[in-house]
Design an enzyme around this catalytic site. Structure first.
Site, PDB file in Angstrom:
ATOM      1  N   HIS A 128       0.827  -1.210   0.000  1.00 42.32           N
ATOM      2  CA  HIS A 128       0.000   0.000   0.000  1.00 42.32           C
ATOM      3  C   HIS A 128       0.862   1.261   0.000  1.00 42.32           C
ATOM      4  O   HIS A 128       0.675   2.150  -0.852  1.00 42.32           O
ATOM      5  CB  HIS A 128      -0.911  -0.009   1.239  1.00 42.32           C
ATOM      6  CG  HIS A 128      -1.733   1.226   1.399  1.00 42.32           C
ATOM      7  ND1 HIS A 128      -3.046   1.315   0.988  1.00 42.32           N
ATOM      8  CD2 HIS A 128      -1.440   2.450   1.923  1.00 42.32           C
ATOM      9  CE1 HIS A 128      -3.518   2.515   1.247  1.00 42.32           C
ATOM     10  NE2 HIS A 128      -2.560   3.221   1.821  1.00 42.32           N
ATOM     11  N   GLU A 129       1.783   1.354   0.929  1.00 45.43           N
ATOM     12  CA  GLU A 129       2.609   2.556   1.019  1.00 45.43           C
ATOM     13  C   GLU A 129       3.478   2.727  -0.219  1.00 45.43           C
ATOM     14  O   GLU A 129       3.763   3.856  -0.635  1.00 45.43           O
ATOM     15  CB  GLU A 129       3.466   2.524   2.285  1.00 45.43           C
ATOM     16  CG  GLU A 129       2.672   2.576   3.580  1.00 45.43           C
ATOM     17  CD  GLU A 129       1.736   3.769   3.676  1.00 45.43           C
ATOM     18  OE1 GLU A 129       2.053   4.834   3.104  1.00 45.43           O
ATOM     19  OE2 GLU A 129       0.674   3.649   4.321  1.00 45.43           O
ATOM     20  N   HIS A 185       3.288   6.907  -6.895  1.00 43.91           N
ATOM     21  CA  HIS A 185       2.611   8.148  -7.263  1.00 43.91           C
ATOM     22  C   HIS A 185       3.602   9.313  -7.176  1.00 43.91           C
ATOM     23  O   HIS A 185       3.664  10.164  -8.076  1.00 43.91           O
ATOM     24  CB  HIS A 185       1.430   8.361  -6.310  1.00 43.91           C
ATOM     25  CG  HIS A 185       0.399   9.312  -6.816  1.00 43.91           C
ATOM     26  ND1 HIS A 185      -0.711   9.661  -6.099  1.00 43.91           N
ATOM     27  CD2 HIS A 185       0.303  10.013  -7.973  1.00 43.91           C
ATOM     28  CE1 HIS A 185      -1.453  10.511  -6.773  1.00 43.91           C
ATOM     29  NE2 HIS A 185      -0.855  10.745  -7.928  1.00 43.91           N
ATOM     30  N   HIS A 200       1.774   4.728  -2.828  1.00 45.08           N
ATOM     31  CA  HIS A 200       1.991   6.171  -2.661  1.00 45.08           C
ATOM     32  C   HIS A 200       3.353   6.571  -3.224  1.00 45.08           C
ATOM     33  O   HIS A 200       3.496   7.620  -3.867  1.00 45.08           O
ATOM     34  CB  HIS A 200       1.947   6.542  -1.178  1.00 45.08           C
ATOM     35  CG  HIS A 200       0.588   6.535  -0.555  1.00 45.08           C
ATOM     36  ND1 HIS A 200      -0.464   7.259  -1.062  1.00 45.08           N
ATOM     37  CD2 HIS A 200       0.116   5.918   0.559  1.00 45.08           C
ATOM     38  CE1 HIS A 200      -1.530   7.092  -0.293  1.00 45.08           C
ATOM     39  NE2 HIS A 200      -1.208   6.271   0.689  1.00 45.08           N
TER      40      HIS A 200
END
Length: 683
Positions: free
Chosen positions: A470-471, A477, A474
């Site tokens: 999940h991290e 991105h 980020h």
């Protein structure tokens, strides 16, 4: 001064990585003051111009300003969140109102606002490209939203409110960090920890030893209400001690009591919203998000709460049935739920998730899971740079290259928990990509995995594997966003859109080509058995009543606090009573399913950037589930799919309306049905 302070001269390291080895705590405040002065001069140069506003002399000049301040701030706040020593905490406390006042001096500058307003009115006639036009629109909207159009008296009050709030949110985080450390649970007998794996016991023994408690065991607390150890600990009293300690954080009389702090935060946020023309802080926040209004948020949360609570009740009955069949039955309580959930999972799916940890060795998950998925999907590669030091010895630095061999930036991983690190997991940027400034990204992922003793492997839970993927979503991105203006760099998008890319990246955890590569037994190298993989997939919707309910309860608490108008927020509110009433209102007041965060340790909304915005996880998950369906329909892990997702969504950063970018990628708006099916709510 630059010769004496490494923060005031360009870093000698690649990509502008701060030279943390040379930086000392005493360097920060002088650097901030110099950076404040520098940006004030840059803004003054814009507003003193007699020439009519142009995109170049106003917008480009504004985007060029504050470079030093941004560099110093990102350098400092990376440390203050991940290695917050008492000295760093004192600096942060001093800095909070100064930073707020400086930001207000720019956002509320009437002369700057007039120039941007003029450009906004003329934007269709200036020959701007799409990113330039959107930059004008966003700066005008953000300054208007911040209060730039208010009269001088209202601005003076607004500035005072903002400074006080910055101090209070810093106090909330400091109290929580101290209380989390103080409430770590100490065990004298290893038998009290029966059920924990060898690596978990090693981590608990090491944590105790680090605090001078040799021969004992310390269980440190996670940010959220529960704890991973509750699912395997056989001693019911030990489980209760851990959960009670977790739920007590910030709510005990004394110096760490967050109740008066959060009450004042709620009061001042409501007053500020009224000053800005909104009837609540939630109305103020959502007006500049994709949701648009608190009513839209409430509609979604209420729509999901009814089936989630129903499913949780069914799950509760199944757990109670197991307990009732035991020789000495008892009523199910919150600290029992994770343990008996695993019993049900084992019975229904023949699956013991706690036994999977030997297949999730951290280094292999990182390189052959997280990195491998990114390489397959986007063509990027990673090389560890042992020659580059970060802000703590545990932090690792990786250079990231694109498929053509060109550089993208640096990725830093800070995996382990420590007393000086705030709880939870997060991504932040140290350097922002910008064509205007000629910079490339440096991004950091922080987790809080217990560190085993030297020589022991770090074995992750499945939840920690999910957090790592999940991290890293980020991080992607932040690495992929390719923009001209720093205002749009990386994850600088609407709050209720920012979780979307990270949630999408979780889909690769169970993807066969990825799972078969990283899920290998730490000792034998054998892959995770195929039947176990099938059981994991079959059980994905298992316990979703609990998981959805605890999340929705927290999201609703956030909305309840921040939907108060100024008069209601000014009352002497009892925190526990307010929580109980709010959870009853949405039908999520089941004591066996506690909220994921209670108010006194709800860092996301009282010390982080998610006030009135914690709903964004489920809001973004609508887009995420719809996107996962698209990937599956279009062949999954293929470079063409990755390039489309990168080019049309990740790569635009904040330079385009996010829902417009989503329609460009998907060909239509997102549909909610995939989310309902994923969470078992479709019925």
């Amino acid at each position: 001064m630059a010769n004496e302070n490494p923060l005031l001269s360009a870093s000698p390291l690649p990509y502008g990585l701060p030279d943390y080895a040379a930086i000392r705590p005493q360097h920060y405040l002088p650097a901030f003051h110099a950076a404040f002065d520098a940006q004030r001069g840059e803004i003054s140069a814009i507003t003193r111009l007699r020439a009519r506003p142009t995109f170049e002399n106003t917008m480009v000049a504004l985007e060029s300003s504050g470079r030093l301040l941004g560099e110093v701030a990102r350098t400092f706040y990376t440390v203050s969140s991940a290695d917050s020593t008492p000295e760093i905490q004192q600096i942060e406390e001093t800095l909070a109102p100064l930073m707020s006042a400086h930001q207000d001096s720019i956002q509320l500058d009437a002369d700057l606002y007039r120039r941007i307003k003029t450009l906004h009115e003329q934007r269709e006639d200036l020959g701007l490209d799409a990113e330039q036009r959107y930059l004008v629109e966003r700066h005008f909207r953000e300054m208007s939203h911040a209060g730039a159009g208010l009269d001088d008296a209202a601005k003076e009050r607004l500035t005072a409110l903002n400074q006080r709030l910055s101090t209070l949110t810093n106090t909330f985080e400091k109290n929580l960090l101290r209380d989390t450390n103080e409430l770590a649970v100490i065990f004298d007998d290893v038998a009290e920890l029966d059920g924990l794996a060898e690596g978990e016991l090693s981590a608990a023994a090491q944590a105790a030893a680090d605090h001078g408690l040799e021969g004992r065991w310390m269980v440190t607390l996670t940010l959220f209400t529960g704890h991973p150890y509750l699912s395997t600990m056989t001693n019911r009293a030990s489980r209760k001690r851990i959960l009670d300690a977790s739920r007590a954080r910030g709510s005990r009389d004394g110096q760490n009591d967050n109740r008066p702090v959060l009450r004042e935060i709620v009061k001042l946020r409501a007053e500020r919203a009224a000053l800005l023309g909104y009837n609540s802080h939630a109305a103020y926040v959502t007006s500049d998000e994709t949701a648009g209004s608190p009513e839209a948020v409430h509609d979604l949360l209420r729509r999901l709460a009814v089936p989630a609570a129903r499913n949780a009740s069914r799950e509760q009955a199944a757990l109670q049935a197991i307990i009732d069949a035991e020789p000495e039955p008892f009523p199910l309580e919150a600290h029992d739920w994770p343990f008996y959930t695993e019993r049900v999972r084992a019975a229904e799916y023949d699956l013991d998730r706690s036994a999977l940890r030997p297949w999730f060795e951290a280094e292999r998950v990182l390189r052959d899971g997280v990195f491998h998925a990114a390489t397959e999907l986007y063509g990027i590669t990673f090389e560890e740079r042992g020659d580059l030091a970060a802000y703590h010895p545990d932090v690792r630095v990786f250079e990231v290259r694109d498929a053509d061999g060109s550089t993208l930036g640096l990725f830093l991983l800070d995996l382990y928990t420590r007393d000086t690190k705030r709880g939870g997991a997060w991504m932040n940027s140290i350097v922002l990509q910008s064509r205007l400034r000629g910079t490339q990204s440096i991004v950091v992922n922080n987790l809080n995995v217990p560190k085993p003793a030297d020589g022991r492997p770090t074995l992750l839970t499945l939840d920690e594997v999910t957090t790592l993927f999940h991290e890293f979503g980020h991080a992607l991105h932040g690495l992929f966003a390719t923009v001209t203006y720093p205002h749009f760099a990386g994850t600088n998008v609407f709050r209720d859109f920012v979780e979307f890319p990270s949630q999408v990246n979780e889909m690769w955890i169970y993807w066969p080509e990825i799972l078969d590569t990283y899920a290998r037994h730490v000792e034998t190298g054998e892959p995770l058995p195929r039947d176990v993989v099938e059981k994991l997939r079959a059980s994905e919707a298992f316990n979703q009543g609990f998981a959805t309910s605890e999340y929705l309860a927290a999201a609703w608490l956030d909305q309840a606090w921040h939907s108060l108008d100024a008069e209601a927020a000014a009352g002497d509110l009892d925190v526990a009573a307010f929580e109980a009433a709010a959870l009853s209102d949405i039908g999520l007041n089941n004591p066996v399913v506690p909220t994921r965060y209670s108010s006194t340790y709800f860092a996301h909304v009282f010390s982080g950037g998610y006030s009135a915005g914690y709903y964004s996880y489920i809001w973004s998950e609508v887009l995420d589930a719809d996107t996962v369906e698209w990937f599956r329909d279009n062949g999954g892990l293929q470079r063409a799919n990755g390039e489309r997702f990168r080019d049309r969504l990740l790569g635009v950063g904040g330079s385009k309306d996010p829902l417009e970018a989503y329609r460009d990628f998907r060909g239509r708006d997102a549909e909610i049905q995939p989310l309902l099916e994923r969470r078992g709510l479709a019925g």
